[in-house]
Design an enzyme around this catalytic site. Structure first.
Site, mmCIF file in Angstrom:
data_model
loop_
_atom_site.group_PDB
_atom_site.id
_atom_site.type_symbol
_atom_site.label_atom_id
_atom_site.label_comp_id
_atom_site.label_asym_id
_atom_site.label_seq_id
_atom_site.Cartn_x
_atom_site.Cartn_y
_atom_site.Cartn_z
ATOM 1 N N ASP A 80 0.847 -1.189 0.000
ATOM 2 C CA ASP A 80 0.000 0.000 0.000
ATOM 3 C C ASP A 80 0.881 1.237 0.000
ATOM 4 O O ASP A 80 2.093 1.160 0.221
ATOM 5 C CB ASP A 80 -0.896 -0.031 1.258
ATOM 6 C CG ASP A 80 -2.018 0.988 1.204
ATOM 7 O OD1 ASP A 80 -2.186 1.654 0.170
ATOM 8 O OD2 ASP A 80 -2.741 1.111 2.219
ATOM 9 N N LYS A 81 0.236 2.380 -0.248
ATOM 10 C CA LYS A 81 0.920 3.677 -0.196
ATOM 11 C C LYS A 81 0.074 4.618 0.650
ATOM 12 O O LYS A 81 -1.156 4.528 0.656
ATOM 13 C CB LYS A 81 1.067 4.186 -1.631
ATOM 14 C CG LYS A 81 1.386 5.644 -1.805
ATOM 15 C CD LYS A 81 0.128 6.445 -2.066
ATOM 16 C CE LYS A 81 0.372 7.931 -2.007
ATOM 17 N NZ LYS A 81 -0.873 8.706 -2.087
ATOM 18 N N HIS A 82 0.721 5.536 1.365
ATOM 19 C CA HIS A 82 -0.045 6.550 2.094
ATOM 20 C C HIS A 82 0.708 7.869 2.022
ATOM 21 O O HIS A 82 1.935 7.899 2.113
ATOM 22 C CB HIS A 82 -0.244 6.134 3.550
ATOM 23 C CG HIS A 82 -1.352 6.884 4.231
ATOM 24 N ND1 HIS A 82 -2.673 6.482 4.189
ATOM 25 C CD2 HIS A 82 -1.345 8.014 4.964
ATOM 26 C CE1 HIS A 82 -3.417 7.324 4.874
ATOM 27 N NE2 HIS A 82 -2.642 8.272 5.360
ATOM 28 N N SER A 83 -0.049 8.936 1.873
ATOM 29 C CA SER A 83 0.558 10.268 1.827
ATOM 30 C C SER A 83 0.286 10.992 3.137
ATOM 31 O O SER A 83 -0.754 10.782 3.761
ATOM 32 C CB SER A 83 -0.063 11.046 0.658
ATOM 33 O OG SER A 83 0.102 12.431 0.844
ATOM 34 N N THR A 120 -8.693 11.242 0.369
ATOM 35 C CA THR A 120 -9.012 10.311 -0.718
ATOM 36 C C THR A 120 -10.472 9.860 -0.670
ATOM 37 O O THR A 120 -11.138 9.750 -1.706
ATOM 38 C CB THR A 120 -8.065 9.094 -0.613
ATOM 39 O OG1 THR A 120 -6.732 9.579 -0.736
ATOM 40 C CG2 THR A 120 -8.332 8.063 -1.697
ATOM 41 N N ARG A 168 -9.086 16.098 15.363
ATOM 42 C CA ARG A 168 -7.916 16.877 14.925
ATOM 43 C C ARG A 168 -8.265 17.765 13.741
ATOM 44 O O ARG A 168 -7.781 18.892 13.629
ATOM 45 C CB ARG A 168 -6.772 15.932 14.535
ATOM 46 C CG ARG A 168 -6.113 15.259 15.724
ATOM 47 C CD ARG A 168 -5.191 14.138 15.244
ATOM 48 N NE ARG A 168 -4.104 14.606 14.434
ATOM 49 C CZ ARG A 168 -3.613 13.961 13.379
ATOM 50 N NH1 ARG A 168 -4.105 12.787 13.009
ATOM 51 N NH2 ARG A 168 -2.598 14.439 12.693
ATOM 52 N N SER A 183 -1.510 8.179 13.568
ATOM 53 C CA SER A 183 -2.717 8.129 12.743
ATOM 54 C C SER A 183 -2.496 7.262 11.505
ATOM 55 O O SER A 183 -3.259 6.327 11.227
ATOM 56 C CB SER A 183 -3.099 9.555 12.326
ATOM 57 O OG SER A 183 -4.059 9.537 11.314
ATOM 58 N N LYS A 187 -3.668 2.782 11.154
ATOM 59 C CA LYS A 187 -4.526 2.246 10.086
ATOM 60 C C LYS A 187 -3.770 1.231 9.244
ATOM 61 O O LYS A 187 -4.280 0.166 8.903
ATOM 62 C CB LYS A 187 -4.994 3.363 9.146
ATOM 63 C CG LYS A 187 -5.935 4.357 9.758
ATOM 64 C CD LYS A 187 -6.499 5.308 8.709
ATOM 65 C CE LYS A 187 -5.579 6.422 8.285
ATOM 66 N NZ LYS A 187 -5.595 7.645 9.060
ATOM 67 N N LYS A 188 -2.544 1.597 8.896
ATOM 68 C CA LYS A 188 -1.796 0.744 7.963
ATOM 69 C C LYS A 188 -1.368 -0.558 8.640
ATOM 70 O O LYS A 188 -1.392 -1.615 8.011
ATOM 71 C CB LYS A 188 -0.580 1.512 7.423
ATOM 72 C CG LYS A 188 -0.957 2.739 6.623
ATOM 73 C CD LYS A 188 -1.703 2.366 5.348
ATOM 74 C CE LYS A 188 -2.521 3.487 4.769
ATOM 75 N NZ LYS A 188 -3.294 3.134 3.575
HETATM 76 N N1 URA Z 1 -2.957 11.088 6.914
HETATM 77 C C1 URA Z 1 -3.496 10.430 7.977
HETATM 78 O O1 URA Z 1 -4.110 9.379 7.803
HETATM 79 N N2 URA Z 1 -3.342 10.960 9.191
HETATM 80 C C2 URA Z 1 -2.663 12.111 9.422
HETATM 81 O O2 URA Z 1 -2.558 12.524 10.551
HETATM 82 C C3 URA Z 1 -2.111 12.799 8.318
HETATM 83 C C4 URA Z 1 -2.276 12.264 7.069
#
Ligand code: URA
Length: 437
Positions: A80-83, A120, A168, A183, A187-188
């Site tokens: 996976d990728k996350h920004s 997203t 937040r 955060s 999730k990841k």
């Molecule tokens: N993406 C996230 O899921 N959480 C954050 O705090 C910042 C970007």
């Protein structure tokens, strides 16, 4: 345990024990801590920080606040990728189907808009009837059949982040290496990922405004994820200007569809997708190195296989069956569309991405309060990039708003976010700045 005692410790700059953070994360998930306590927790962490040990403990506690998925070996390699978030950053929408087209399995658990940045899930939900809330059974079935799914963290996965994230978003408590790390990785890691590539954004439209802060965030993310058994690397990429030339939910989906179908390829978005995808395929064992992986992603974008998977994903998640062919008819449009043009000739020398993001939120493209409904059609398109040589009367961008008054406010925000100069900028920022592994 007592929420007040934990908050007092944080307020005084002490790191609560791993047990206390675990209790707080459970309380986030089961409602044992109140909204006021959640807000105070977030503000205290932003102001005083957690130690490195506290950051890792909070991440793991939030991961364990719900169900942790496991993937059996023998299927598609999972990656996976996350920004970390930015403006016009719709890379995930291209990358998930491109990775799936290259043989990976991508269970992408994504977020909604956060602070001034877009999310997203909000972008995808601008597609009529698109569902982001899939059960675990449905997620697994979709991965088997199509290879990717982009979903929200259900009540089962990292529920602590779901609650903390929403608080937040509306309390000015996003910009914290500790909270961003916990955060993203809660999730990841709850998604059971064996491999992950991170896109750490830096610049005016990112949460990290300096390269030093972005490096620190990338290091925290990479070390925490690898320490928890997920093979992870990060690219630090430029966010001193929007990635795509649009900011706003449906408007960004339009840029994605133009790029996926080749009708109008957005180069920065394309390059970011190939670089991150190359790294992801390498981590997943589907490419010998990142350059080879980037080549595979490029091919999937060029030959239409990524577009095909995107269409299958939209259909499987409740969207129109003909979306790839008819996206222009299916996406919502704003009632007020206004061209913003240059009052005088000049080069675009700098863009305040944070201000552009807030302008989109103010138009209704993001949330001012938890639970606000989003207007998917509003935003900015045709954003002139840094270095553009504008003649008087040439387009800076197009505002898409719900009312004339909202367009007036957005126009004022855009004009002050864009800096024009007589000379071209000395440096046009590079897209990919560094790799952290
Ligand atoms: N993406 C996230 O899921 N959480 C954050 O705090 C910042 C970007």
């Amino acid at each position: 345990m007592d929420a007040r005692a934990i908050l007092v410790q944080l307020r005084d700059g002490q790191t609560p024990s791993a047990d206390a953070l675990r209790w707080f994360a459970q309380g986030l998930a089961n409602g044992a801590v109140s909204d006021a306590q959640v807000g105070a927790f977030a503000m205290a962490v932003v102001q005083r920080g957690l130690s490195e040990a506290g950051r890792v403990a909070l991440t793991l506690a939030m991961r364990d606040s719900g169900h942790v998925l496991a993937w059996k070996s023998g299927g598609r390699p999972i990656v996976d990728k996350h920004s970390t978030g930015g403006i016009g950053d719709c890379t995930s929408l291209l990358l998930a189907p491109a990775l799936a087209a290259c043989g990976a399995g991508v269970p992408m658990i994504s977020g909604r808009g956060l602070g001034h940045t877009g999310g997203t899930l909000d972008k995808l939900e601008s597609i009529p009837s698109f569902r982001t809330g899939l059960s675990e059974v449905a997620l697994r079935a979709q991965l088997d059949q199509i290879g990717c799914a982009i979903v929200s963290a259900s009540g089962e996965i990292a529920p602590a982040d779901r609650r903390l994230y929403a608080v937040r978003d509306v309390t000015g408590t996003v910009e914290s290496i500790d909270l961003i790390t916990a955060s993203i990785l809660s999730k990841k890691l709850a998604a059971g990922l064996p491999a992950l590539v991170l896109d750490v954004k830096v610049g005016s439209g990112a949460f990290m405004k300096t390269l030093g802060d972005a490096r620190a965030l990338a290091r925290a993310l990479v070390d925490t994820a690898n320490g928890a058994g997920c093979k992870t690397s990060a690219l630090i990429t430029d966010m001193s200007q929007p990635l795509a030339d649009a900011a706003g939910n449906a408007l960004e989906v339009m840029v994605v569809m133009e790029t996926l179908t080749g009708s109008n390829v957005n180069t920065r978005l394309w390059d970011a997708t190939c670089a991150l995808g190359g790294e992801a395929l390498r981590l997943a064992g589907l490419a010998p190195d990142a350059a080879n992986g980037a080549g595979q992603i490029r091919e999937a974008l060029e030959d239409g296989s990524a577009a095909e998977v995107f269409g299958q994903m939209v259909a499987a998640q409740g969207g129109p069956l003909d979306f790839v062919d008819r996206w222009a008819d299916r996406l919502p449009a704003s009632t007020v569309i206004r061209a913003i043009t240059a009052d005088a000739a000049g080069y675009v020398t700098a863009i305040d991405g944070h201000a552009l993001g807030l302008a989109v939120v103010a138009m209704g493209g993001g949330r001012q309060r938890e639970g606000d409904r989003i207007n998917p059609a509003v935003g900015l398109s045709a954003l002139a990039p840094i270095g553009t040589d504008l003649a008087r009367g040439e387009l800076i961008c197009v505002v898409h708003a719900a009312t004339e008054a909202a367009a007036d406010r957005a126009e004022a925000a855009v004009r002050s976010a864009y800096r024009l100069g007589e000379k071209p900028p000395k440096i046009v920022p590079k897209l990919i700045l560094e790799r952290v592994a």
